[in-house]
Motif scaffolding. Sequence first.
Motif, PDB file in Angstrom:
ATOM      1  N   ARG A  68       0.867  -1.385  -0.066  1.00 20.71           N
ATOM      2  CA  ARG A  68      -0.077   0.021  -0.097  1.00 20.71           C
ATOM      3  C   ARG A  68       1.062   1.201   0.177  1.00 20.71           C
ATOM      4  O   ARG A  68       1.300   1.788   0.800  1.00 20.71           O
ATOM      5  CB  ARG A  68      -0.782  -0.070   1.279  1.00 20.71           C
ATOM      6  N   VAL A  69       1.171   1.728  -1.009  1.00 24.22           N
ATOM      7  CA  VAL A  69       2.319   2.650  -1.382  1.00 24.22           C
ATOM      8  C   VAL A  69       1.754   3.784  -2.381  1.00 24.22           C
ATOM      9  O   VAL A  69       1.138   3.174  -3.172  1.00 24.22           O
ATOM     10  CB  VAL A  69       3.639   2.166  -1.489  1.00 24.22           C
ATOM     11  N   ALA A  70       2.414   4.856  -2.139  1.00 26.95           N
ATOM     12  CA  ALA A  70       2.334   5.713  -3.428  1.00 26.95           C
ATOM     13  C   ALA A  70       3.811   6.160  -3.876  1.00 26.95           C
ATOM     14  O   ALA A  70       4.539   6.876  -2.965  1.00 26.95           O
ATOM     15  CB  ALA A  70       1.403   6.882  -3.465  1.00 26.95           C
ATOM     16  N   GLY A  71       3.973   6.084  -5.242  1.00 30.73           N
ATOM     17  CA  GLY A  71       5.444   6.545  -5.297  1.00 30.73           C
ATOM     18  C   GLY A  71       5.429   7.842  -6.247  1.00 30.73           C
ATOM     19  O   GLY A  71       4.679   7.985  -7.238  1.00 30.73           O
ATOM     20  N   LEU A  72       6.207   8.800  -5.828  1.00 29.03           N
ATOM     21  CA  LEU A  72       6.069  10.032  -6.428  1.00 29.03           C
ATOM     22  C   LEU A  72       7.397  10.295  -7.196  1.00 29.03           C
ATOM     23  O   LEU A  72       8.756  10.170  -6.523  1.00 29.03           O
ATOM     24  CB  LEU A  72       6.012  11.103  -5.599  1.00 29.03           C
ATOM     25  N   ILE A 132       8.585   7.638  -1.636  1.00 31.24           N
ATOM     26  CA  ILE A 132       7.594   6.598  -1.379  1.00 31.24           C
ATOM     27  C   ILE A 132       6.767   6.754  -0.160  1.00 31.24           C
ATOM     28  O   ILE A 132       7.421   7.014   0.859  1.00 31.24           O
ATOM     29  CB  ILE A 132       8.366   5.188  -1.370  1.00 31.24           C
ATOM     30  N   ILE A 133       5.417   7.006  -0.431  1.00 30.53           N
ATOM     31  CA  ILE A 133       4.564   7.161   0.768  1.00 30.53           C
ATOM     32  C   ILE A 133       4.068   5.810   1.212  1.00 30.53           C
ATOM     33  O   ILE A 133       3.519   4.955   0.392  1.00 30.53           O
ATOM     34  CB  ILE A 133       3.585   7.850   0.399  1.00 30.53           C
ATOM     35  N   PHE A 191       1.547   3.480   3.627  1.00 26.26           N
ATOM     36  CA  PHE A 191       0.167   3.303   4.312  1.00 26.26           C
ATOM     37  C   PHE A 191       0.029   1.949   4.945  1.00 26.26           C
ATOM     38  O   PHE A 191      -0.324   0.883   4.137  1.00 26.26           O
ATOM     39  CB  PHE A 191      -1.084   3.691   3.379  1.00 26.26           C
ATOM     40  N   LEU A 215       9.680   0.236  -7.038  1.00 25.24           N
ATOM     41  CA  LEU A 215       8.398  -0.263  -6.261  1.00 25.24           C
ATOM     42  C   LEU A 215       8.407  -1.881  -6.640  1.00 25.24           C
ATOM     43  O   LEU A 215       7.826  -2.615  -5.979  1.00 25.24           O
ATOM     44  CB  LEU A 215       7.023   0.025  -6.888  1.00 25.24           C
ATOM     45  N   LYS A 226       4.789   9.713 -13.244  1.00 24.09           N
ATOM     46  CA  LYS A 226       5.162  10.756 -12.005  1.00 24.09           C
ATOM     47  C   LYS A 226       4.655  10.648 -11.009  1.00 24.09           C
ATOM     48  O   LYS A 226       5.025  10.711  -9.784  1.00 24.09           O
ATOM     49  CB  LYS A 226       4.521  12.153 -12.436  1.00 24.09           C
ATOM     50  N   VAL A 262       2.895   6.775  -8.890  1.00 17.67           N
ATOM     51  CA  VAL A 262       2.314   5.377  -8.998  1.00 17.67           C
ATOM     52  C   VAL A 262       1.635   4.942  -7.760  1.00 17.67           C
ATOM     53  O   VAL A 262       2.319   5.231  -6.546  1.00 17.67           O
ATOM     54  CB  VAL A 262       3.464   4.346  -9.306  1.00 17.67           C
ATOM     55  N   ALA A 263       0.420   4.712  -7.622  1.00 15.22           N
ATOM     56  CA  ALA A 263      -0.272   4.482  -6.444  1.00 15.22           C
ATOM     57  C   ALA A 263      -0.723   3.042  -6.432  1.00 15.22           C
ATOM     58  O   ALA A 263      -1.381   2.673  -7.406  1.00 15.22           O
ATOM     59  CB  ALA A 263      -1.583   5.444  -6.165  1.00 15.22           C
ATOM     60  N   SER A 264      -0.905   2.301  -5.207  1.00 16.91           N
ATOM     61  CA  SER A 264      -1.549   1.249  -5.175  1.00 16.91           C
ATOM     62  C   SER A 264      -3.145   1.563  -5.167  1.00 16.91           C
ATOM     63  O   SER A 264      -3.526   2.652  -4.773  1.00 16.91           O
ATOM     64  CB  SER A 264      -1.256   0.566  -3.799  1.00 16.91           C
ATOM     65  N   HIS A 275      -5.571   0.987  -3.666  1.00 14.22           N
ATOM     66  CA  HIS A 275      -6.341   0.963  -2.238  1.00 14.22           C
ATOM     67  C   HIS A 275      -7.385   2.338  -2.464  1.00 14.22           C
ATOM     68  O   HIS A 275      -6.442   3.447  -2.549  1.00 14.22           O
ATOM     69  CB  HIS A 275      -5.691   0.645  -1.161  1.00 14.22           C
TER      70      HIS A 275
END
Lengths: 129, 145
Positions: A24-28, A40-41, A43, B15, B82, B84-86, B88
């Motif tokens: 459960r991540v968001a990569g910027l 990398i955020i 959760f 990732l 720019k 990339v989000a899981s 959820h």
Amino acid sequence: MTEHASFIVAGLTLADLIDSVGGRVAGLAMSKDSNAKLTIILFPPGQDRPVYVAKVPTTDVGARRVAQEAALLGDLELRGIGPIGETIPHIVTMVEHLGRPVLVTNALPGRNMFADGRRSRSDREPLRS
Amino acid sequence: MRSGPPVEDGVWDVLFPTVSLWINARWSLRARQLERQLAASLRRGDVAVVMPPWAAVRSATDATDLASVRHYIALPSRRRPKVVASSHPEVLRYVSDKVLTVPPGAGPVSGLLLAGLLRLLRHRTAWDLAAAASGGGVVLIRRPG
């Protein structure tokens, strides 16, 4: 890159960290300069806000900047800067990705001021008295 | 069906460090096709499948006996991501509310247009549509160790 080895928790990788939150991540990837870093955020399961933020260097220059930032944050924590310290990220750990150090801090709550300025009046939160 | 890594794979490298095979499944991928692809590949490691989010939900669940499955959405595209989000809901909501913003220097008209698009991204459907339009839907399949 071995110069960063002393910062890194032995054996712990960024992939382990991402696995630990179930992916459960968001990569910027906004940075384009020579200090390039990805953010990398992370959760943790069951939480709707991030708890950790990882800064991942993609170049050797970026790796040095991340190591410097970690040293600076560590120094600030040692100095005991009072209440303002709550506004500064705290180092949680250092992990490794492809031999480079990854700085993991706690995620601080914040708000996107520029976006708020563009929201309609009905979307804005009421001012607190 | 084509295979190949993304062009700019910095985010994907971070990732998906264990991915050794990229499969472009376009609109759907049946479990049998996936098994054939895996059998044909001599490479070990995990698999990333490029497909729209709803197609992923339908077909990748057939492959869950192979390993764990995770869904991701890349913007503005898979090749030059720019963000990339899981997939959820809470992650997508946080990214649209707290991370994405109108870039400084955008003119008044384009700024309002972008702000409107960002508001749309508060809804999961908008993420799915954006991923389908840009080919930004990716499923990570973790093969059993």
